[in-house]
Write a protein that holds these residues in place. Structure first.
Motif, short mmCIF file in Angstrom:
data_model
loop_
_atom_site.label_atom_id
_atom_site.label_comp_id
_atom_site.label_asym_id
_atom_site.label_seq_id
_atom_site.Cartn_x
_atom_site.Cartn_y
_atom_site.Cartn_z
N SER A 1 -1.97 -17.52 10.37
CA SER A 1 -1.96 -18.92 10.76
C SER A 1 -2.74 -19.72 9.72
CB SER A 1 -2.63 -19.07 12.13
OG SER A 1 -4.03 -18.92 11.96
N LYS A 2 -2.66 -21.05 9.83
CA LYS A 2 -3.38 -21.93 8.91
C LYS A 2 -4.87 -21.63 8.90
CE LYS A 2 -1.97 -26.59 7.72
NZ LYS A 2 -0.75 -26.21 7.03
N ASN A 3 -5.41 -21.24 10.05
CA ASN A 3 -6.84 -20.98 10.16
C ASN A 3 -7.24 -19.58 9.72
OD1 ASN A 3 -7.24 -23.55 11.18
ND2 ASN A 3 -6.70 -22.86 13.26
N GLY A 4 -6.25 -18.77 9.40
CA GLY A 4 -6.56 -17.45 8.89
C GLY A 4 -7.05 -16.49 9.96
N VAL A 5 -7.47 -15.31 9.49
CA VAL A 5 -7.94 -14.25 10.38
C VAL A 5 -9.33 -13.84 9.91
CG1 VAL A 5 -7.49 -11.92 11.25
CG2 VAL A 5 -5.57 -13.39 10.57
N THR A 6 -10.27 -13.75 10.82
CA THR A 6 -11.61 -13.28 10.47
C THR A 6 -11.82 -11.93 11.15
OG1 THR A 6 -12.39 -15.55 10.32
CG2 THR A 6 -14.08 -13.83 10.51
N ALA A 7 -12.26 -10.95 10.38
CA ALA A 7 -12.44 -9.61 10.95
C ALA A 7 -13.38 -8.79 10.08
CB ALA A 7 -11.08 -8.90 11.07
N GLU A 8 -13.88 -7.73 10.65
CA GLU A 8 -14.72 -6.80 9.90
C GLU A 8 -13.85 -5.96 8.98
OE1 GLU A 8 -17.16 -4.30 12.44
OE2 GLU A 8 -17.62 -2.99 10.72
N VAL A 9 -14.47 -5.53 7.87
CA VAL A 9 -13.76 -4.69 6.90
C VAL A 9 -14.20 -3.24 7.09
CG1 VAL A 9 -13.40 -4.24 4.46
CG2 VAL A 9 -13.76 -6.58 5.25
N ILE A 10 -13.22 -2.33 7.15
CA ILE A 10 -13.56 -0.90 7.21
C ILE A 10 -12.78 -0.13 6.16
CG2 ILE A 10 -14.11 -0.94 9.69
CD1 ILE A 10 -11.34 0.48 10.11
N LEU A 11 -13.28 1.05 5.83
CA LEU A 11 -12.53 1.93 4.94
C LEU A 11 -11.49 2.68 5.76
CD1 LEU A 11 -15.32 3.61 2.77
CD2 LEU A 11 -14.11 1.44 2.40
N LEU A 12 -10.45 3.13 5.11
CA LEU A 12 -9.48 4.00 5.75
C LEU A 12 -10.24 5.17 6.39
CD1 LEU A 12 -6.47 4.91 6.08
CD2 LEU A 12 -6.79 6.19 3.95
N LYS B 1 -9.30 -4.69 12.70
CA LYS B 1 -10.09 -4.61 11.46
C LYS B 1 -9.20 -4.79 10.23
CE LYS B 1 -13.83 -3.45 13.75
NZ LYS B 1 -13.86 -2.17 14.42
N PHE B 2 -9.81 -5.27 9.15
CA PHE B 2 -9.16 -5.20 7.85
C PHE B 2 -9.43 -3.82 7.28
CE2 PHE B 2 -10.04 -9.95 7.71
CZ PHE B 2 -8.71 -10.31 7.91
N VAL B 3 -8.37 -3.12 6.86
CA VAL B 3 -8.56 -1.75 6.40
C VAL B 3 -8.35 -1.67 4.89
CG1 VAL B 3 -7.91 0.66 6.74
CG2 VAL B 3 -7.65 -0.98 8.63
N MET B 4 -9.35 -1.13 4.20
CA MET B 4 -9.26 -0.95 2.74
C MET B 4 -8.57 0.38 2.47
SD MET B 4 -13.16 -2.14 1.81
CE MET B 4 -12.93 -2.48 0.06
N ALA C 1 -6.68 12.88 -1.25
CA ALA C 1 -6.74 13.85 -0.15
C ALA C 1 -6.92 13.12 1.18
CB ALA C 1 -7.87 14.84 -0.38
N ARG C 2 -7.75 12.08 1.15
CA ARG C 2 -8.01 11.29 2.36
C ARG C 2 -6.70 10.68 2.87
NH1 ARG C 2 -13.50 8.19 2.79
NH2 ARG C 2 -13.21 6.67 4.45
N ILE C 3 -5.87 10.15 1.94
CA ILE C 3 -4.59 9.58 2.37
C ILE C 3 -3.65 10.68 2.88
CG2 ILE C 3 -2.47 8.45 1.52
CD1 ILE C 3 -4.24 6.67 -0.21
N GLU C 4 -3.64 11.79 2.15
CA GLU C 4 -2.73 12.87 2.54
C GLU C 4 -3.03 13.37 3.96
OE1 GLU C 4 -2.27 15.81 -0.55
OE2 GLU C 4 -1.18 17.10 0.88
N LYS C 5 -4.30 13.46 4.29
CA LYS C 5 -4.68 13.97 5.61
C LYS C 5 -4.34 13.01 6.76
CE LYS C 5 -8.33 17.00 3.95
NZ LYS C 5 -9.76 16.93 3.58
N THR C 6 -3.99 11.76 6.42
CA THR C 6 -3.57 10.84 7.49
C THR C 6 -2.18 11.22 8.02
OG1 THR C 6 -2.44 9.31 6.00
CG2 THR C 6 -4.79 8.90 6.42
N GLY D 1 -2.62 -1.56 15.08
CA GLY D 1 -3.32 -2.79 15.45
C GLY D 1 -4.29 -3.34 14.41
N ALA D 2 -4.22 -2.85 13.17
CA ALA D 2 -5.09 -3.39 12.11
C ALA D 2 -4.84 -4.90 11.96
CB ALA D 2 -4.84 -2.68 10.79
N ALA D 3 -5.89 -5.64 11.54
CA ALA D 3 -5.76 -7.09 11.37
C ALA D 3 -5.15 -7.44 10.02
CB ALA D 3 -7.13 -7.74 11.50
N GLY D 4 -5.27 -6.50 9.07
CA GLY D 4 -4.72 -6.76 7.74
C GLY D 4 -5.00 -5.56 6.85
N ILE D 5 -4.30 -5.52 5.71
CA ILE D 5 -4.44 -4.40 4.78
C ILE D 5 -5.01 -4.95 3.47
CG2 ILE D 5 -3.21 -2.59 3.50
CD1 ILE D 5 -3.10 -2.22 6.56
N ILE D 6 -6.01 -4.23 2.96
CA ILE D 6 -6.63 -4.65 1.70
C ILE D 6 -6.44 -3.57 0.65
CG2 ILE D 6 -8.79 -5.31 0.59
CD1 ILE D 6 -9.73 -6.31 3.28
#
Ligand SMILES: [Zn+2]
Length: 518
Positions: A119-130, A149-152, A191-196, A211-216
């Protein structure tokens, strides 16, 4: 006008006409028009500063096609946009990314192409690692933690300095240590990605479903301040690329429990299904109108920047060469046609469609010259695997002034391209098509598909040299008394598969791109 002057003017005109027959004179005229009346800078400004990036399916791509047609018409060269398919329509809007906690700072980044809008107002959320899981089952159980969450999802880079910089200044031991550290980080992240249980292609969509808020992401291009910017795969949530510097900061904060929060505004418009085009312009042949010399450069770009060197410069070369040919050599023996292809970046789609839709033109190709690897002057030309390419291409190159050819290495007969750029579409169909391959100017690291592919990277004198080369080759190919041979050379054994290399096969264009496959 006095009688004397009148006589002089008439004399000059006749001598121009007489000299125009002369090869040397035409080549010299092409050279001086290119040098003394160059239109490259204003063309670059109009295309790159005003029209902006040319991602397939965007209004800016269509604006660029319309601009090119209008430009050709202003030079009295017939031109048109030929539709060959449709694509997901999308328009980039504002991207603005800020860290809002624990302190406030604006972040350098942008949404990826085709990212869904916030939206115009954007999304505010905490950032987490995968999340790090022992296997895909464990990961599935951890998926609820990404909700909201925004997921890195990109790896951490331990240095933002390019390797050349380390080579110049680091001690041997610290350079070796850094490379080992970087490799460990990289292996651990893979390896971290592969294990997902997901691949790097499907991961973002999996997180979106959870349900992630966004991907970084952060796709560092191994140079100072430079990232590669491609397309998003999410359907509802934004995907953004963040500079190595800011991504590194967020990564360290996240790892250390500082709980950074981002506000991401990434607006865009979904425009449904839109038409895709090639811009085609031509100088009609006077003696052999059904034989073609084709000037070729893809018109589209990625949109992390303005696509100045990929392929703004190739585009400018072909436009300026056409302008000059129209002025110096307006009645070519063979038809000189220019193709500004759409959607090369997604798989040579515009040129593949053209090859399929115009078999009679492909049949009549005398030679095609493609340029698509940056701003540098041409330094390599290969015979594309055509057995007799040396006989004609070598002969033409011999007539090009040495100031242009002295740095060019040739390779005959060479091997046929299997992709890489649009000449491959023609080579696959058996038409003698060649790449005018440029000096690097750090193309691969700094400009190719990056956020730094902008006007300031253009080396105009090199581009001018390529204009002269292209226009002169087009002139010579058009005038050649012989039709070029398209006999294929016997291809060498492939080192990898230990079998005879095969001529590449023609592939179909994607004519309805960017949509989910049913
Ligand atoms: Zn390109």
């Amino acid at each position: 006008m006095t009688k004397k002057l009148h006589f002089l003017a008439l004399f000059l005109l006749t001598s121009v006409a007489v000299f125009a027959q002369d090869k040397e004179q035409i080549i010299q005229s092409i050279m001086s028009e290119a040098k003394e009346n160059s239109q490259l800078e204003p063309l670059a400004h109009e295309l790159l500063d005003v029209i902006d990036p040319r991602l397939v399916g965007t209004p800016q791509m269509k604006n660029a096609h319309d601009w090119a047609v209008a430009k050709y018409k202003s030079w009295e060269i017939p031109a048109e946009n030929q539709q060959w398919g449709t694509w997901k329509g999308w328009e980039r809007g504002i991207t603005h990314i800020d860290m809002v906690s624990p302190r406030v700072v604006s972040i350098e980044g942008r949404q990826l192409a085709w990212s869904p809008s916030t939206s115009k107002n954007g999304v505010t959320a905490e950032v987490i690692l995968l999340p790090e899981a022992s296997d895909s089952l464990a990961f599935a159980k951890m998926m609820s933690s990404v909700k909201g969450k925004f997921v890195m999802i990109s790896q951490y880079q331990p240095t933002g300095r390019p390797d050349e910089n380390w080579e110049e200044f680091a001690t041997d031991s610290s350079f070796t240590k850094m490379k080992a550290e970087r490799e460990n980080i990289s292996n651990a992240w893979d390896a971290r990605i592969e294990k997902t249980g997901y691949t790097s292609r499907t991961l973002a969509q999996g997180l979106e479903k959870a349900g992630a808020a966004g991907i970084i992401t952060s796709y560092w291009s191994r140079g100072f301040g430079v990232n590669k910017v491609f397309g998003a795969s999410t359907k509802k949530i934004p995907t953004v690329d963040i500079s190595l510097e800011d991504y590194g900061m967020l990564f360290r904060m996240t790892e250390n429990g500082d709980q950074p929060e981002l506000k991401i505004t990434a607006e865009s418009k979904d425009l449904g299904e839109v038409s895709t085009f090639n811009t085609i312009a031509r100088l009609e042949g006077t003696e052999k109108p059904d034989e073609y010399v084709i000037l070729s450069a893809h018109f589209d770009s990625w949109d992390g920047a303005t696509g100045a060197t990929d392929n703004g410069t190739g585009t400018l070369v072909m436009m300026e060469a056409m302008r000059i040919l129209k002025k110096i050599y307006p009645n070519p023996k063979r038809t000189i046609l220019v193709g500004h292809w759409g959607s090369e970046e997604e798989g040579l789609n515009g040129s593949r469609a053209f090859v399929k839709d115009h078999p009679e033109i492909v049949e009549g190709v005398q030679a095609l010259f493609n340029q698509d690897n940056g701003t540098g002057r041409v330094v390599r030309i290969s015979g594309s695997g055509f057995r007799d390419a040396y006989d004609y291409l070598g002969k033409w190159l011999y007539d090009v002034p040495e100031e242009i050819t002295s740095g060019i290495e040739t390779n005959f007969p060479g091997t046929p391209a299997r992709g890489g750029s649009d000449y491959a579409s023609f080579v696959a169909a058996g038409a003698p098509a060649f790449s005018l391959s440029s000096l690097s100017w750090d193309y691969g690291t700094y400009t190719w598909h990056t956020n730094r592919d902008t006007y300031d990277k253009i080396v105009f004198d090199d581009v001018r040299s390529n204009v002269m080369l292209t226009a002169i080759l087009a002139y010579l190919a058009s005038e050649d008394p012989e039709k070029t041979s398209r006999v294929k050379s016997e291809l060498p054994m492939s080192r990898r598969e230990n079998e005879q290399m095969q001529w590449p096969e023609s592939k179909d264009a994607e004519r309805h791109g960017g949509f989910e496959k049913e």
